[in-house]
Design a protein around this motif. Sequence first.
Motif, short mmCIF file in Angstrom:
data_model
loop_
_atom_site.label_atom_id
_atom_site.label_comp_id
_atom_site.label_asym_id
_atom_site.label_seq_id
_atom_site.Cartn_x
_atom_site.Cartn_y
_atom_site.Cartn_z
N CYS A 50 13.14 -56.40 27.78
CA CYS A 50 12.45 -57.00 26.63
C CYS A 50 13.00 -56.37 25.36
O CYS A 50 13.14 -55.14 25.28
N THR A 51 13.32 -57.21 24.38
CA THR A 51 13.82 -56.74 23.09
C THR A 51 12.93 -57.35 22.01
O THR A 51 12.94 -58.57 21.82
N SER A 52 12.16 -56.52 21.33
CA SER A 52 11.15 -57.03 20.40
C SER A 52 11.43 -56.49 19.00
O SER A 52 11.44 -55.28 18.79
N ILE A 53 11.65 -57.41 18.06
CA ILE A 53 12.14 -57.06 16.73
C ILE A 53 11.05 -57.26 15.68
O ILE A 53 10.38 -58.31 15.67
N ASN A 54 10.87 -56.29 14.79
CA ASN A 54 10.01 -56.41 13.60
C ASN A 54 8.58 -56.84 13.94
O ASN A 54 7.83 -56.03 14.49
N ASP A 55 8.22 -58.09 13.65
CA ASP A 55 6.82 -58.50 13.89
C ASP A 55 6.58 -58.92 15.33
O ASP A 55 5.47 -59.32 15.68
N GLU A 56 7.60 -58.83 16.18
CA GLU A 56 7.39 -59.05 17.61
C GLU A 56 6.78 -57.78 18.20
O GLU A 56 7.37 -56.70 18.10
N VAL A 57 5.62 -57.93 18.81
CA VAL A 57 4.88 -56.77 19.32
C VAL A 57 5.49 -56.31 20.65
O VAL A 57 5.66 -55.12 20.90
N CYS A 58 5.80 -57.28 21.52
CA CYS A 58 6.38 -56.97 22.83
C CYS A 58 6.86 -58.26 23.49
O CYS A 58 6.59 -59.36 22.98
#
Length: 290
Positions: A109-117
């Motif tokens: 999983c790669t979660s950027i900025n406003d992506e929580v997870c």
Amino acid sequence: MKKPGRNDECWCGSGKKYKKCHIDFDERMEEIEAQGHQIPDHSLLKTKEQIEKIKESAKINIAVLDYVAEHIRAGISTAEIDRWVHDITVRMGGIPAPLNYEGFPKSVCTSINDEVCHGIPSEDIILKDGDIVNVDVSTNLNGYFSDSSRMFCIGEVSAEKEALVDAAKQALQEGLKEVKPWKFLGDMGNAVNEYVKSCGYSVVREVGGHGIGLEFHEDPWVSYVTEPNTGMLMVPGLMFTIEPMINMGKAPIYTDEKNGWTIYTKDGLPSAQWEIQVLVTEDGYEIITY
Ligand SMILES: [Zn+2]
């Protein structure tokens, strides 16, 4: 609680008679349960042999994240990170645990900025200067599981984002101070939440940590919005992740309807998360993977 006879072999795999091994331990757990607390099933408590095998799995998890730390940079796609994770894991004899897990299409999983997870790697997502990225790696080695995640700051990141990333890391330390046998998971979660609130941030409520080891996700579910003296009793052999998701703004989140996976902050502000896997020991804790 299922208990052996006094002269039968202990449930823990020591080979000793029950009366010479975990009988007092079980009685202490039963007393605490009688006070209305939740105690772990024996099946959740890892044996010495299991812990050694889980640590072999963790070696891969750590090596993968070390590689990501060395090579992540602006201009690469998150699909590139997915290839690194997949290839290193397989080369070291493991299987990326997220791949095909409940239909998840990638190895990490790669979660950027406003992506929580639960961000899904893609050729179309290119890391750029100023991004903060969580890379969440999980390994299955011969049926033994490890799981950890780290944050990466890409190029020049704003002071606000950097402070959020640092606070998310420190939150783990605050939680760890409470990881001791015969304390409760709620003590750990409360320490995380109090620290995060003192920074002016908020902890995501709906997504938490989990037991791990013989399965990717085992009991207990681990919340970080908890009261002290609540939740499952921690005893030696219990293994779980500490992975609070820390939002710069408000706690509410939503799930991407199109892919069914990626979780975002509702207010669009950034979120950060570090994850470690810990074992409760006789005198505190041991970090299994980071
Ligand atoms: Zn025993």
